[in-house]
Design an enzyme around this catalytic site. Sequence first.
Site, PDB file in Angstrom:
ATOM      1  N   ASP A 156      72.057 -12.480  -3.975  1.00 18.11           N
ATOM      2  CA  ASP A 156      71.753 -13.894  -3.795  1.00 18.11           C
ATOM      3  C   ASP A 156      70.263 -14.174  -3.759  1.00 18.11           C
ATOM      4  O   ASP A 156      69.443 -13.301  -3.532  1.00 18.11           O
ATOM      5  CB  ASP A 156      72.337 -14.372  -2.467  1.00 18.11           C
ATOM      6  CG  ASP A 156      71.539 -13.820  -1.280  1.00 18.11           C
ATOM      7  OD1 ASP A 156      71.426 -12.582  -1.173  1.00 18.11           O
ATOM      8  OD2 ASP A 156      71.012 -14.628  -0.485  1.00 18.11           O
ATOM      9  N   GLY A 181      75.822  -8.564   0.211  1.00 15.97           N
ATOM     10  CA  GLY A 181      75.517  -8.310  -1.202  1.00 15.97           C
ATOM     11  C   GLY A 181      76.484  -7.411  -1.935  1.00 15.97           C
ATOM     12  O   GLY A 181      76.628  -7.510  -3.152  1.00 15.97           O
ATOM     13  N   ARG A 184      75.596 -15.723  -6.033  1.00 18.51           N
ATOM     14  CA  ARG A 184      76.378 -14.492  -5.859  1.00 18.51           C
ATOM     15  C   ARG A 184      77.535 -14.425  -6.855  1.00 18.51           C
ATOM     16  O   ARG A 184      78.027 -13.354  -7.168  1.00 18.51           O
ATOM     17  CB  ARG A 184      76.957 -14.422  -4.433  1.00 18.51           C
ATOM     18  CG  ARG A 184      75.913 -14.263  -3.335  1.00 18.51           C
ATOM     19  CD  ARG A 184      76.591 -13.885  -2.021  1.00 18.51           C
ATOM     20  NE  ARG A 184      75.746 -14.086  -0.850  1.00 18.51           N
ATOM     21  CZ  ARG A 184      74.882 -13.182  -0.373  1.00 18.51           C
ATOM     22  NH1 ARG A 184      74.752 -12.018  -0.972  1.00 18.51           N
ATOM     23  NH2 ARG A 184      74.167 -13.448   0.691  1.00 18.51           N
ATOM     24  N   LYS A 207      65.602   0.267  -7.007  1.00 16.06           N
ATOM     25  CA  LYS A 207      64.289  -0.151  -7.524  1.00 16.06           C
ATOM     26  C   LYS A 207      63.255   0.968  -7.467  1.00 16.06           C
ATOM     27  O   LYS A 207      62.169   0.829  -8.024  1.00 16.06           O
ATOM     28  CB  LYS A 207      63.788  -1.375  -6.753  1.00 16.06           C
ATOM     29  CG  LYS A 207      64.478  -2.683  -7.144  1.00 16.06           C
ATOM     30  CD  LYS A 207      63.792  -3.887  -6.527  1.00 16.06           C
ATOM     31  CE  LYS A 207      64.480  -5.183  -6.915  1.00 16.06           C
ATOM     32  NZ  LYS A 207      63.952  -6.336  -6.143  1.00 16.06           N
ATOM     33  N   ASP A 251      65.875  -1.536  -2.156  1.00 12.22           N
ATOM     34  CA  ASP A 251      64.577  -2.138  -2.465  1.00 12.22           C
ATOM     35  C   ASP A 251      63.499  -1.396  -1.661  1.00 12.22           C
ATOM     36  O   ASP A 251      63.052  -0.332  -2.059  1.00 12.22           O
ATOM     37  CB  ASP A 251      64.656  -3.628  -2.125  1.00 12.22           C
ATOM     38  CG  ASP A 251      63.437  -4.414  -2.597  1.00 12.22           C
ATOM     39  OD1 ASP A 251      62.444  -3.796  -2.985  1.00 12.22           O
ATOM     40  OD2 ASP A 251      63.487  -5.653  -2.580  1.00 12.22           O
ATOM     41  N   GLU A 257      75.713   0.120  -1.131  1.00  9.90           N
ATOM     42  CA  GLU A 257      74.631  -0.867  -1.093  1.00  9.90           C
ATOM     43  C   GLU A 257      74.568  -1.590  -2.432  1.00  9.90           C
ATOM     44  O   GLU A 257      74.762  -0.969  -3.478  1.00  9.90           O
ATOM     45  CB  GLU A 257      73.294  -0.140  -0.905  1.00  9.90           C
ATOM     46  CG  GLU A 257      72.688  -0.236   0.479  1.00  9.90           C
ATOM     47  CD  GLU A 257      71.945  -1.533   0.722  1.00  9.90           C
ATOM     48  OE1 GLU A 257      72.436  -2.612   0.308  1.00  9.90           O
ATOM     49  OE2 GLU A 257      70.889  -1.468   1.362  1.00  9.90           O
ATOM     50  N   ASP A 258      74.262  -2.881  -2.389  1.00 12.19           N
ATOM     51  CA  ASP A 258      74.048  -3.593  -3.648  1.00 12.19           C
ATOM     52  C   ASP A 258      72.756  -3.123  -4.313  1.00 12.19           C
ATOM     53  O   ASP A 258      72.725  -2.783  -5.478  1.00 12.19           O
ATOM     54  CB  ASP A 258      74.030  -5.113  -3.414  1.00 12.19           C
ATOM     55  CG  ASP A 258      73.063  -5.550  -2.300  1.00 12.19           C
ATOM     56  OD1 ASP A 258      72.472  -4.677  -1.617  1.00 12.19           O
ATOM     57  OD2 ASP A 258      72.904  -6.769  -2.105  1.00 12.19           O
TER      58      ASP A 258
HETATM   59  P1  IMP Z   1      65.682  -3.221   1.516  1.00 11.19           P
HETATM   60  O1  IMP Z   1      65.913  -3.061   2.989  1.00 11.19           O
HETATM   61  O2  IMP Z   1      64.303  -3.760   1.227  1.00 11.19           O
HETATM   62  O3  IMP Z   1      65.953  -1.940   0.743  1.00 11.19           O
HETATM   63  O4  IMP Z   1      66.681  -4.327   0.957  1.00 11.19           O
HETATM   64  C1  IMP Z   1      67.689  -4.832   1.768  1.00 11.19           C
HETATM   65  C2  IMP Z   1      68.478  -5.931   1.129  1.00 11.19           C
HETATM   66  O5  IMP Z   1      67.628  -6.928   0.594  1.00 11.19           O
HETATM   67  C3  IMP Z   1      69.377  -5.500  -0.004  1.00 11.19           C
HETATM   68  O6  IMP Z   1      70.566  -4.906   0.424  1.00 11.19           O
HETATM   69  C4  IMP Z   1      69.622  -6.854  -0.644  1.00 11.19           C
HETATM   70  O7  IMP Z   1      70.659  -7.556   0.011  1.00 11.19           O
HETATM   71  C5  IMP Z   1      68.298  -7.577  -0.455  1.00 11.19           C
HETATM   72  N1  IMP Z   1      67.512  -7.490  -1.705  1.00 11.19           N
HETATM   73  C6  IMP Z   1      66.543  -6.611  -2.022  1.00 11.19           C
HETATM   74  N2  IMP Z   1      66.075  -6.835  -3.263  1.00 11.19           N
HETATM   75  C7  IMP Z   1      66.778  -7.887  -3.759  1.00 11.19           C
HETATM   76  C8  IMP Z   1      66.784  -8.599  -5.037  1.00 11.19           C
HETATM   77  O8  IMP Z   1      66.051  -8.301  -6.007  1.00 11.19           O
HETATM   78  N3  IMP Z   1      67.669  -9.621  -5.146  1.00 11.19           N
HETATM   79  C9  IMP Z   1      68.525  -9.985  -4.128  1.00 11.19           C
HETATM   80  N4  IMP Z   1      68.564  -9.346  -2.949  1.00 11.19           N
HETATM   81  C10 IMP Z   1      67.697  -8.311  -2.764  1.00 11.19           C
HETATM   82 MG    MG Z   2      70.606 -10.686   0.409  1.00  4.31          MG
END
Ligand code: IMP
Ligand code: MG
Length: 184
Positions: free
Chosen positions: A170, A55, A176, A142, A114, A110-111
Amino acid sequence: MTEGSEVRSRTGGREIRRIVYSADAIAEQVGRMGREITEYYPEGEEILVIGLLKGSFIFVGDLVRQIARPVQVDFLVAGSYGSGNRSSGEVQLLYDPGAELRDRHVVLVEDIVDSGTTLNRLVPLLRGRSPQSLELCALLHKHLAFELALEPRWVGFDAPSEFLIGYGLDQSENFRNLPFIASL
Ligand code: IMP
Ligand code: MG
């Protein structure tokens, strides 16, 4: 660039709900973060930027060009594994950087933050490699995570809790290449 037909040619005809952050708005925030990162580290210090794939690939490319310090770049691929198609929430490194972290200033990129699951597993692992400092830069935050192992020092946007695509993000590997960030 963001006219309807141009967008549809990039999405295979699928409609997006709305553009959340335009390419110009993203560029402005990336520029600001690059300046802040530059100022945070003393002149002469070298920075190791580690992007979390996939990402962050576009974000890292834009960000490092806004940092006026000596920079090296590496990437990490983290994947969550489970039995069958259930995710266990366990994070494994599928690609691990060759770069030595010991005594270095590391900026993890990090992109989007979440749930924070990925970060909470990765941060202790990286800290275990004794970097001189470890900071986090996230394009989108977020603010849903109950507790983060490392709060991002630099954030581009406080994002709505919607599913976002574009600028590296994505949905099932698609979208992307959108130059802006949109909600599906
Ligand atoms: P986390 O571990 O839940 O904080 O998120 C991990 C990964 O999930 C991020 O680095 C993103 O690649 C993907 N992700 C989380 N939210 C989104 C979204 O809204 N759109 C696309 N990818 C997401
Ligand atoms: Mg992803």
